[in-house]
Design an enzyme around this catalytic site. Structure first.
Site, PDB file in Angstrom:
ATOM      1  N   ASP A   9       5.388   0.758 -13.764  1.00 56.69           N
ATOM      2  CA  ASP A   9       4.338   0.150 -12.973  1.00 56.69           C
ATOM      3  C   ASP A   9       4.123  -1.250 -13.556  1.00 56.69           C
ATOM      4  O   ASP A   9       4.488  -1.511 -14.713  1.00 56.69           O
ATOM      5  CB  ASP A   9       3.066   1.006 -13.094  1.00 56.69           C
ATOM      6  CG  ASP A   9       1.884   0.357 -12.430  1.00 56.69           C
ATOM      7  OD1 ASP A   9       1.991  -0.025 -11.261  1.00 56.69           O
ATOM      8  OD2 ASP A   9       0.837   0.209 -13.106  1.00 56.69           O
ATOM      9  N   ASP A  11       1.005  -3.730 -12.820  1.00 58.68           N
ATOM     10  CA  ASP A  11      -0.383  -4.082 -13.173  1.00 58.68           C
ATOM     11  C   ASP A  11      -0.958  -3.071 -14.163  1.00 58.68           C
ATOM     12  O   ASP A  11      -1.108  -1.893 -13.844  1.00 58.68           O
ATOM     13  CB  ASP A  11      -1.268  -4.078 -11.911  1.00 58.68           C
ATOM     14  CG  ASP A  11      -0.815  -5.099 -10.871  1.00 58.68           C
ATOM     15  OD1 ASP A  11      -0.502  -6.223 -11.259  1.00 58.68           O
ATOM     16  OD2 ASP A  11      -0.789  -4.758  -9.673  1.00 58.68           O
TER      17      ASP A  11
HETATM   18  C1  BG6 Z   1      -1.536  -2.060  -7.873  1.00 53.01           C
HETATM   19  C2  BG6 Z   1      -2.853  -2.239  -8.569  1.00 53.01           C
HETATM   20  O1  BG6 Z   1      -0.505  -2.335  -8.757  1.00 53.01           O
HETATM   21  O2  BG6 Z   1      -1.430  -2.950  -6.757  1.00 53.01           O
HETATM   22  C3  BG6 Z   1      -3.986  -2.055  -7.572  1.00 53.01           C
HETATM   23  O3  BG6 Z   1      -2.986  -1.284  -9.608  1.00 53.01           O
HETATM   24  C4  BG6 Z   1      -3.799  -3.013  -6.407  1.00 53.01           C
HETATM   25  O4  BG6 Z   1      -5.212  -2.278  -8.216  1.00 53.01           O
HETATM   26  C5  BG6 Z   1      -2.438  -2.784  -5.766  1.00 53.01           C
HETATM   27  O5  BG6 Z   1      -4.827  -2.825  -5.433  1.00 53.01           O
HETATM   28  C6  BG6 Z   1      -2.160  -3.742  -4.619  1.00 53.01           C
HETATM   29  O6  BG6 Z   1      -2.041  -5.048  -5.142  1.00 53.01           O
HETATM   30  P1  BG6 Z   1      -1.948  -6.370  -4.292  1.00 53.01           P
HETATM   31  O7  BG6 Z   1      -1.539  -7.419  -5.301  1.00 53.01           O
HETATM   32  O8  BG6 Z   1      -0.880  -6.161  -3.245  1.00 53.01           O
HETATM   33  O9  BG6 Z   1      -3.280  -6.612  -3.690  1.00 53.01           O
HETATM   34 MG    MG Z   2      -1.147  -0.040 -12.749  1.00 54.25          MG
END
Ligand code: BG6
Ligand code: MG
Length: 215
Positions: A9, A11
Site C-alpha cells: 500500500d 499512503d
Molecule cells: C488511500 C488512502 O490510499 O487512497 C485513503 O488511504 C484515500 O485515505 C484513498 O481516500 C484515495 O485517495 P485519492 O488520492 O485518490 O483521493
Molecule cells: Mg494506507
C-alpha cells in the site's frame, strides 16, 4: 524465499501521505463546520475518495446532493494535491528505501497496490516512480478495498499468484482486501494488531526476514 513478490500500500506504508489526507479533509471539514479528528481520519485509511467524503459528512447537519459531493471531493483533492506538490525524496524514510533496495537486489518483485488516484504523483515527487515493477492504483480498479481487486491486479502485473505475494498495509480495509484475495498480510501502524493481520511490523524493514526466510 518465502515470497516471490511484495505488494505495498502507498499512503501510510511507503510515505506519510496519510497525514496529508488528514490535513486536506480537516481543511474541508473546518470550512463546512463539521467536527473531524485523527480518530475519524483513521476510518478513511484505504477507503476511496468518495467513500471517505461520506464518512466525513456523517457529522454534517444537512444532506449534500450528489453534485455538491463531487464539488467537495474536488475541493479536498485540490488541497491534497497542493500539499503533495511540496513532497520531496527526503519524505521517504531511509528504512523504507533500504527495504525496497534489499528486496530488489534479492530478486523479489515489488508492486504498489493503492486505492489512490494520486499514486503516480506521489511516486514522482518522492523519486520512486521507477522503483516498482508494477503500479496498481485507484485509476485501474472499479472496486475499492476491502475488495481485493487492486492487489489481484498488482499480482497479475507481476506475473505472480496471490499465494506467492505478501501484502503490506496500514488499513483495516487493506488487510481485509489482502486476505479476501488469498494473500499473506503484514500490518504496520494501526494495522499491526488487527486479528486478520498475519505479521505485525514495527518498521518496514521488519518484513525482510519474513520474505527471505521460511517460517
Ligand atoms: C488511500 C488512502 O490510499 O487512497 C485513503 O488511504 C484515500 O485515505 C484513498 O481516500 C484515495 O485517495 P485519492 O488520492 O485518490 O483521493
Ligand atoms: Mg494506507
Amino acid at each position: 524465499m518465502k515470497f516471490k513478490g511484495v505488494i505495498f500500500d502507498l499512503d501510510g506504508v511507503i510515505c506519510f501521505t496519510d497525514d496529508l489526507h488528514y490535513l486536506a479533509w480537516k481543511a474541508l471539514a473546518d470550512r463546512l463546520g463539521i467536527y473531524f479528528d485523527r480518530k475519524i481520519n483513521d476510518r478513511l485509511r484505504g477507503v476511496s475518495r468518495m467513500e471517505s467524503l461520506d464518512i466525513v459528512l456523517e457529522r454534517a447537519s444537512r444532506v449534500y446532493s450528489a453534485e455538491e459531493k463531487i464539488a467537495l471531493a474536488t475541493e479536498k483533492n485540490a488541497t491534497y494535491v497542493e500539499l503533495l506538490s511540496k513532497m520531496r525524496p527526503s519524505d521517504v524514510d531511509d528504512d523504507v528505501r533500504r527495504t525496497l533496495v534489499e528486496l530488489k537486489e534479492a530478486g523479489v518483485k515489488i508492486a504498489i497496490g493503492s486505492s489512490s488516484k494520486n499514486a503516480r504523483i506521489i511516486l514522482r515527487q518522492t523519486g520512486l516512480e521507477q522503483t516498482f515493477d508494477a503500479i496498481s492504483d485507484g485509476n485501474n480498479i472499479s472496486r475499492s478495498k476491502p475488495d481485493p481487486e487492486v492487489f489481484l491486479k498488482a499480482a497479475d502485473m507481476l506475473g505472480l499468484s496471490s499465494c506467492d505475494c505478501l501484502v503490506v498495509e496500514d488499513a483495516l480495509s487493506g488487510i481485509e482486501a489482502g486476505k479476501a484475495g488469498g494473500f499473506s498480510t503484514a500490518g504496520i501502524g494501526p494495522a499491526a494488531n488487527f486479528p486478520l493481520t498475519d505479521y505485525a511490523l514495527s518498521t518496514l524493514s521488519d518484513l525482510l526476514p519474513l520474505v527471505f526466510f521460511s517460517h
